[in-house]
Design a protein around this motif. Structure first.
Motif, short mmCIF file in Angstrom:
data_model
loop_
_atom_site.label_atom_id
_atom_site.label_comp_id
_atom_site.label_asym_id
_atom_site.label_seq_id
_atom_site.Cartn_x
_atom_site.Cartn_y
_atom_site.Cartn_z
N ASP A 129 0.83 -1.21 0.00
CA ASP A 129 0.00 0.00 0.00
C ASP A 129 0.86 1.26 0.00
O ASP A 129 0.48 2.28 -0.57
CB ASP A 129 -1.03 0.00 1.15
CG ASP A 129 -0.40 0.02 2.53
OD1 ASP A 129 0.75 -0.42 2.68
OD2 ASP A 129 -1.07 0.48 3.48
N VAL A 130 2.06 1.18 0.60
CA VAL A 130 2.96 2.34 0.56
C VAL A 130 3.49 2.55 -0.87
O VAL A 130 3.51 3.68 -1.38
CB VAL A 130 4.14 2.17 1.55
CG1 VAL A 130 5.17 3.28 1.37
CG2 VAL A 130 3.62 2.17 2.98
N LEU A 131 3.87 1.45 -1.51
CA LEU A 131 4.36 1.55 -2.89
C LEU A 131 3.28 2.12 -3.81
O LEU A 131 3.54 3.00 -4.64
CB LEU A 131 4.83 0.17 -3.38
CG LEU A 131 5.45 0.12 -4.77
CD1 LEU A 131 6.69 1.00 -4.85
CD2 LEU A 131 5.81 -1.33 -5.14
N GLU A 132 2.04 1.63 -3.61
CA GLU A 132 0.93 2.15 -4.43
C GLU A 132 0.70 3.63 -4.19
O GLU A 132 0.45 4.40 -5.12
CB GLU A 132 -0.37 1.37 -4.11
CG GLU A 132 -0.43 0.01 -4.78
CD GLU A 132 -1.49 -0.90 -4.14
OE1 GLU A 132 -2.45 -0.37 -3.51
OE2 GLU A 132 -1.34 -2.13 -4.27
N ALA A 133 0.77 4.05 -2.93
CA ALA A 133 0.57 5.47 -2.61
C ALA A 133 1.66 6.33 -3.24
O ALA A 133 1.40 7.44 -3.73
CB ALA A 133 0.55 5.67 -1.09
N LEU A 134 2.88 5.81 -3.26
CA LEU A 134 3.97 6.56 -3.87
C LEU A 134 3.75 6.73 -5.37
O LEU A 134 3.88 7.83 -5.92
CB LEU A 134 5.30 5.86 -3.57
CG LEU A 134 6.56 6.54 -4.09
CD1 LEU A 134 6.70 7.94 -3.51
CD2 LEU A 134 7.79 5.70 -3.74
N HIS A 135 3.37 5.62 -6.03
CA HIS A 135 3.07 5.71 -7.48
C HIS A 135 1.92 6.68 -7.73
O HIS A 135 2.00 7.52 -8.63
CB HIS A 135 2.68 4.32 -8.02
CG HIS A 135 3.85 3.41 -8.26
ND1 HIS A 135 4.91 3.75 -9.07
CD2 HIS A 135 4.12 2.17 -7.80
CE1 HIS A 135 5.79 2.76 -9.10
NE2 HIS A 135 5.34 1.77 -8.32
N ALA A 136 0.86 6.59 -6.91
CA ALA A 136 -0.31 7.46 -7.10
C ALA A 136 0.05 8.92 -6.84
O ALA A 136 -0.42 9.82 -7.54
CB ALA A 136 -1.45 7.02 -6.17
N GLY A 137 0.88 9.14 -5.83
CA GLY A 137 1.30 10.52 -5.51
C GLY A 137 2.11 11.13 -6.64
O GLY A 137 1.91 12.29 -7.02
N LEU A 138 3.02 10.35 -7.20
CA LEU A 138 3.79 10.82 -8.36
C LEU A 138 2.85 11.12 -9.53
O LEU A 138 2.97 12.15 -10.20
CB LEU A 138 4.83 9.78 -8.76
CG LEU A 138 6.08 9.71 -7.87
CD1 LEU A 138 6.77 8.35 -7.99
CD2 LEU A 138 7.07 10.83 -8.23
N ALA A 139 1.89 10.22 -9.75
CA ALA A 139 0.96 10.37 -10.88
C ALA A 139 0.12 11.64 -10.75
O ALA A 139 -0.18 12.29 -11.76
CB ALA A 139 0.05 9.14 -10.98
N GLU A 140 -0.24 12.01 -9.50
CA GLU A 140 -1.01 13.26 -9.30
C GLU A 140 -0.27 14.47 -9.85
O GLU A 140 -0.86 15.51 -10.12
CB GLU A 140 -1.29 13.48 -7.80
CG GLU A 140 -2.48 12.70 -7.29
CD GLU A 140 -2.87 13.07 -5.86
OE1 GLU A 140 -2.34 14.07 -5.31
OE2 GLU A 140 -3.69 12.32 -5.28
N HIS A 141 1.06 14.35 -9.97
CA HIS A 141 1.86 15.47 -10.47
C HIS A 141 2.46 15.16 -11.85
O HIS A 141 3.43 15.77 -12.27
CB HIS A 141 2.94 15.84 -9.44
CG HIS A 141 2.30 16.30 -8.16
ND1 HIS A 141 2.00 17.62 -7.91
CD2 HIS A 141 1.82 15.60 -7.11
CE1 HIS A 141 1.38 17.71 -6.74
NE2 HIS A 141 1.24 16.50 -6.24
N GLY A 142 1.83 14.17 -12.51
CA GLY A 142 2.24 13.83 -13.87
C GLY A 142 3.59 13.17 -13.95
O GLY A 142 4.26 13.23 -15.00
N GLU A 143 4.03 12.54 -12.86
CA GLU A 143 5.36 11.94 -12.82
C GLU A 143 5.26 10.43 -12.59
O GLU A 143 4.21 9.92 -12.20
CB GLU A 143 6.19 12.55 -11.68
CG GLU A 143 6.34 14.07 -11.74
CD GLU A 143 7.30 14.54 -12.82
OE1 GLU A 143 8.01 13.69 -13.42
OE2 GLU A 143 7.34 15.76 -13.09
N THR A 144 6.37 9.75 -12.84
CA THR A 144 6.47 8.33 -12.51
C THR A 144 7.73 8.12 -11.68
O THR A 144 8.54 9.03 -11.52
CB THR A 144 6.59 7.45 -13.78
OG1 THR A 144 7.84 7.74 -14.41
CG2 THR A 144 5.44 7.71 -14.75
#
Ligand SMILES: [Zn+2]
Ligand SMILES: [Zn+2]
Length: 327
Positions: free
Chosen positions: A51-66
């Protein structure tokens, strides 16, 4: 203001990502993305769960990043909630992991003999009057961590892009804060939190004076100053000096309580811990869970050993350690 949003853009190329700490009263650890010319530095990365890894991916995606935009992870200290996911992220392609030399020394000693550190701290707490009952929580902390070798060892005063390393021993031997030279803000890890009081414990024989180190590190960050505080838990706040003063006052109050409790005569650290109020709600020691009691005793020992370092108390060994006021 408390927000449950996943990320907050703080301006000046800084993004706060709230990484989950499921089941923990802290609720989140903040990972901070800091923009550099080549991509992002990620400060602290959460513990090792999906769930931490998913949150990190989702957080990056909110700013158009990977994740490909993250060029390095700087870990403020080697605790599982700051460091646990780092190995996973390196395997996923993040090139660099940076950690202070003293925390890597500490982590690599644990790595070379994983059960020994627990065994030594159990013996130590036992000698201080507290018999440890192995808990699920302890096993859980190990499961959520992965002590990954850094690609670069940090020391006080070094630069990582726009960030300046300030060594702040106390919470751990190699804890660091990071000054953002672009904004004057300070990333404080677990060194300065609000409203939580950072844990400073004494967990095994021959560990110096961690509370003395912590107090000196608080004074040091107060001297350096900051235009804003970006802590690892809780929300950013503006006034570093106010919080430093409160934490120094808290430690002084605890010291007075401990000196007063020592007035009853020679006592083990567990005896003293049993006479003190705990948590912001002033719970009795008996009302703390067993695992939390270990932390309470380790904190009490940190105070007693600090007083001993200042020659205000001495320690006798009579079937275990007894502390007594000098003079
Ligand atoms: Zn910590
Ligand atoms: Zn933490």
């Amino acid at each position: 203001m408390y927000t449950d949003a996943l990320t907050t853009a703080l301006g000046d190329g800084i993004v706060q990502i709230r990484l989950p700490m499921a089941g923990n009263p802290m609720r989140h650890i903040n990972g901070y993305l800091v923009r550099e010319d080549d991509g992002f530095t990620l400060i602290d990365c959460g513990w090792k769960t999906d769930d931490v890894l998913e949150a990190l991916h989702a957080g990056l995606a909110e700013h158009g990043e990977t994740l490909a935009a993250v060029k390095r992870i700087v870990v403020t200290h080697m605790h599982f909630d700051h460091y646990g996911l780092a190995g996973t992220l390196l395997r996923a392609g993040v090139p660099d992991l940076l950690l202070h030399s003293k925390d890597w020394d500490f982590a690599s000693r644990i790595l070379s003999n994983p059960l020994e550190a627990d065994r030594l701290s159990d013996i130590w707490l036992g000698r201080n009057g507290f018999d440890v009952v192995p808990s699920d929580e302890e096993a859980e902390h190990h499961r959520l961590n992965e002590l990954t070798e850094p690609t670069r060892i940090l020391n006080d005063g070094e630069r990582v892009g726009r960030l300046l390393v300030v060594w702040t021993p106390g919470h751990t031997p190699g804890h660091i804060c990071l000054v953002d030279t672009a904004t004057g803000k300070m990333f404080t890890g677990d060194h300065v939190l609000d409203p939580v009081t950072p844990h400073v414990g004494f967990w095994a024989e021959h560990r110096g004076d961690p509370l003395g180190d912590y107090i000196a590190s608080l004074e040091n960050v107060g001297r350096i100053g900051a235009s804003g505080v970006l802590p690892a838990h809780g929300e950013p706040f503006p006034d570093l000096q106010r919080r430093v003063d409160q934490l120094l006052e808290h430690e002084a109050t605890r010291e007075n309580q401990i000196v007063e409790a020592l007035g009853l005569g020679p006592s083990s650290a567990a005896d003293i811990a049993g006479r003190l109020p705990w948590t912001r709600r002033n719970k009795s020691f008996a009302d703390l869970g067993e695992f939390h009691q270990q932390f309470a005793v380790a904190e009490t020992i940190a105070h007693l050993e600090h007083l001993r370092h200042d020659e205000r108390v001495k320690r006798d060994d009579v079937n275990g350690y007894r502390y007594v006021l000098t003079g």
